[in-house]
Design a protein around this motif. Sequence first.
Motif, PDB file in Angstrom:
ATOM      1  N   MET A   1       0.835  -1.172   0.000  1.00 59.78           N
ATOM      2  CA  MET A   1       0.000   0.000   0.000  1.00 59.78           C
ATOM      3  C   MET A   1       0.887   1.245   0.000  1.00 59.78           C
ATOM      4  N   TYR A   2       0.565   2.199  -0.842  1.00 65.54           N
ATOM      5  CA  TYR A   2       1.326   3.429  -0.926  1.00 65.54           C
ATOM      6  C   TYR A   2       0.725   4.481  -0.006  1.00 65.54           C
ATOM      7  N   LYS A   3       1.613   5.203   0.687  1.00 69.18           N
ATOM      8  CA  LYS A   3       1.154   6.200   1.638  1.00 69.18           C
ATOM      9  C   LYS A   3       1.885   7.518   1.387  1.00 69.18           C
ATOM     10  N   ILE A   4       1.359   8.578   2.004  1.00 72.21           N
ATOM     11  CA  ILE A   4       1.955   9.898   1.899  1.00 72.21           C
ATOM     12  C   ILE A   4       2.312  10.368   3.300  1.00 72.21           C
ATOM     13  N   ALA A   5       3.545  10.863   3.450  1.00 71.37           N
ATOM     14  CA  ALA A   5       4.013  11.379   4.731  1.00 71.37           C
ATOM     15  C   ALA A   5       4.330  12.857   4.603  1.00 71.37           C
ATOM     16  N   VAL A   6       4.194  13.577   5.714  1.00 67.67           N
ATOM     17  CA  VAL A   6       4.563  14.989   5.773  1.00 67.67           C
ATOM     18  C   VAL A   6       5.470  15.170   6.975  1.00 67.67           C
ATOM     19  N   VAL A   7       6.681  15.710   6.712  1.00 66.73           N
ATOM     20  CA  VAL A   7       7.669  15.940   7.765  1.00 66.73           C
ATOM     21  C   VAL A   7       7.915  17.439   7.859  1.00 66.73           C
ATOM     22  N   GLY A   8       7.734  17.993   9.044  1.00 61.39           N
ATOM     23  CA  GLY A   8       7.957  19.421   9.216  1.00 61.39           C
ATOM     24  C   GLY A   8       7.640  19.856  10.626  1.00 61.39           C
ATOM     25  N   SER A   9       7.697  21.143  10.831  1.00 60.71           N
ATOM     26  CA  SER A   9       7.391  21.682  12.163  1.00 60.71           C
ATOM     27  C   SER A   9       5.928  21.379  12.495  1.00 60.71           C
ATOM     28  N   PRO A  10       5.610  21.317  13.780  1.00 58.82           N
ATOM     29  CA  PRO A  10       4.223  21.032  14.160  1.00 58.82           C
ATOM     30  C   PRO A  10       3.222  21.986  13.516  1.00 58.82           C
ATOM     31  N   ASP A  11       3.563  23.263  13.403  1.00 55.10           N
ATOM     32  CA  ASP A  11       2.654  24.232  12.787  1.00 55.10           C
ATOM     33  C   ASP A  11       2.430  23.956  11.306  1.00 55.10           C
ATOM     34  N   THR A  12       3.431  23.427  10.641  1.00 58.06           N
ATOM     35  CA  THR A  12       3.331  23.143   9.207  1.00 58.06           C
ATOM     36  C   THR A  12       2.521  21.879   8.928  1.00 58.06           C
ATOM     37  N   VAL A  13       2.714  20.842   9.717  1.00 57.77           N
ATOM     38  CA  VAL A  13       2.096  19.548   9.400  1.00 57.77           C
ATOM     39  C   VAL A  13       0.658  19.402   9.890  1.00 57.77           C
ATOM     40  N   ILE A  14       0.211  20.255  10.796  1.00 56.50           N
ATOM     41  CA  ILE A  14      -1.109  20.079  11.403  1.00 56.50           C
ATOM     42  C   ILE A  14      -2.241  20.069  10.370  1.00 56.50           C
ATOM     43  N   GLY A  15      -2.157  20.917   9.373  1.00 53.98           N
ATOM     44  CA  GLY A  15      -3.205  20.946   8.350  1.00 53.98           C
ATOM     45  C   GLY A  15      -3.247  19.678   7.511  1.00 53.98           C
ATOM     46  N   PHE A  16      -2.086  19.080   7.292  1.00 52.86           N
ATOM     47  CA  PHE A  16      -2.025  17.844   6.512  1.00 52.86           C
ATOM     48  C   PHE A  16      -2.649  16.678   7.276  1.00 52.86           C
ATOM     49  N   LYS A  17      -2.539  16.722   8.598  1.00 51.55           N
ATOM     50  CA  LYS A  17      -3.151  15.677   9.416  1.00 51.55           C
ATOM     51  C   LYS A  17      -4.668  15.681   9.226  1.00 51.55           C
ATOM     52  N   ALA A  18      -5.253  16.860   9.102  1.00 52.13           N
ATOM     53  CA  ALA A  18      -6.696  16.972   8.888  1.00 52.13           C
ATOM     54  C   ALA A  18      -7.113  16.348   7.556  1.00 52.13           C
TER      55      ALA A  18
ATOM     56  N   PHE B   1       4.530  13.816  10.595  1.00 51.68           N
ATOM     57  CA  PHE B   1       5.658  13.594  11.483  1.00 51.68           C
ATOM     58  C   PHE B   1       6.209  14.951  11.904  1.00 51.68           C
ATOM     59  N   PRO B   2       5.664  15.507  12.995  1.00 52.56           N
ATOM     60  CA  PRO B   2       6.128  16.810  13.448  1.00 52.56           C
ATOM     61  C   PRO B   2       7.526  16.686  14.062  1.00 52.56           C
ATOM     62  N   VAL B   3       8.432  17.525  13.596  1.00 58.45           N
ATOM     63  CA  VAL B   3       9.804  17.550  14.113  1.00 58.45           C
ATOM     64  C   VAL B   3      10.186  19.001  14.388  1.00 58.45           C
ATOM     65  N   ARG B   4      11.144  19.191  15.264  1.00 53.67           N
ATOM     66  CA  ARG B   4      11.539  20.551  15.637  1.00 53.67           C
ATOM     67  C   ARG B   4      12.926  20.934  15.146  1.00 53.67           C
ATOM     68  N   GLU B   5      13.722  19.949  14.772  1.00 53.01           N
ATOM     69  CA  GLU B   5      15.081  20.264  14.328  1.00 53.01           C
ATOM     70  C   GLU B   5      15.523  19.277  13.251  1.00 53.01           C
ATOM     71  N   ALA B   6      16.599  19.636  12.561  1.00 51.63           N
ATOM     72  CA  ALA B   6      17.063  18.853  11.415  1.00 51.63           C
ATOM     73  C   ALA B   6      17.478  17.436  11.797  1.00 51.63           C
ATOM     74  N   GLU B   7      18.101  17.266  12.934  1.00 52.69           N
ATOM     75  CA  GLU B   7      18.545  15.920  13.326  1.00 52.69           C
ATOM     76  C   GLU B   7      17.343  14.997  13.539  1.00 52.69           C
ATOM     77  N   GLU B   8      16.284  15.527  14.096  1.00 48.11           N
ATOM     78  CA  GLU B   8      15.061  14.755  14.278  1.00 48.11           C
ATOM     79  C   GLU B   8      14.433  14.422  12.910  1.00 48.11           C
ATOM     80  N   ALA B   9      14.493  15.361  11.986  1.00 45.76           N
ATOM     81  CA  ALA B   9      13.992  15.121  10.627  1.00 45.76           C
ATOM     82  C   ALA B   9      14.828  14.062   9.923  1.00 45.76           C
ATOM     83  N   ARG B  10      16.133  14.077  10.143  1.00 45.77           N
ATOM     84  CA  ARG B  10      17.031  13.081   9.554  1.00 45.77           C
ATOM     85  C   ARG B  10      16.649  11.681  10.034  1.00 45.77           C
ATOM     86  N   ARG B  11      16.438  11.534  11.324  1.00 46.87           N
ATOM     87  CA  ARG B  11      16.042  10.229  11.872  1.00 46.87           C
ATOM     88  C   ARG B  11      14.676   9.796  11.333  1.00 46.87           C
TER      89      ARG B  11
END
Length: 108
Positions: free
Chosen positions: A1-18, A24-34
């Motif tokens: 099954m194919y899915k779509i993910a959104v990685v970004g700050s909590p303020d950016t990704v909240i609309g995509f969750k709706a 995947f809300p992240v606050r810094e680059a290292e967290e985004a890397r992981r």
Amino acid sequence: MYKIAVVGSPDTVIGFKALGLDTFPVREAEEARRTLKALTRTEEQNGDEYSIIYMEEALAAELTAEIARFKDRPSPAIILIPGKDGSLGLGRLALESAVERAVGANIL
């Protein structure tokens, strides 16, 4: 099954969750890397893959090497999106580069 993910700050990704996308809300680059590593590892291990990963430009700017690994692969497509503070222009540059590779000239 194919899915779509959104990685970004909590303020950016909240609309995509709706919209029902995996966020995947992240606050810094290292967290985004992981997070990116975990998302792409899932694809390789069990076939449950993300065909599209939207990533906030500000984070992607610090993950160029990791993102470059996927530029010539059909999946996942990593698409850069602006954050809440606006665009850095990285998404447009990535699009222009992809079009130039596909067409042989920058037509944008």
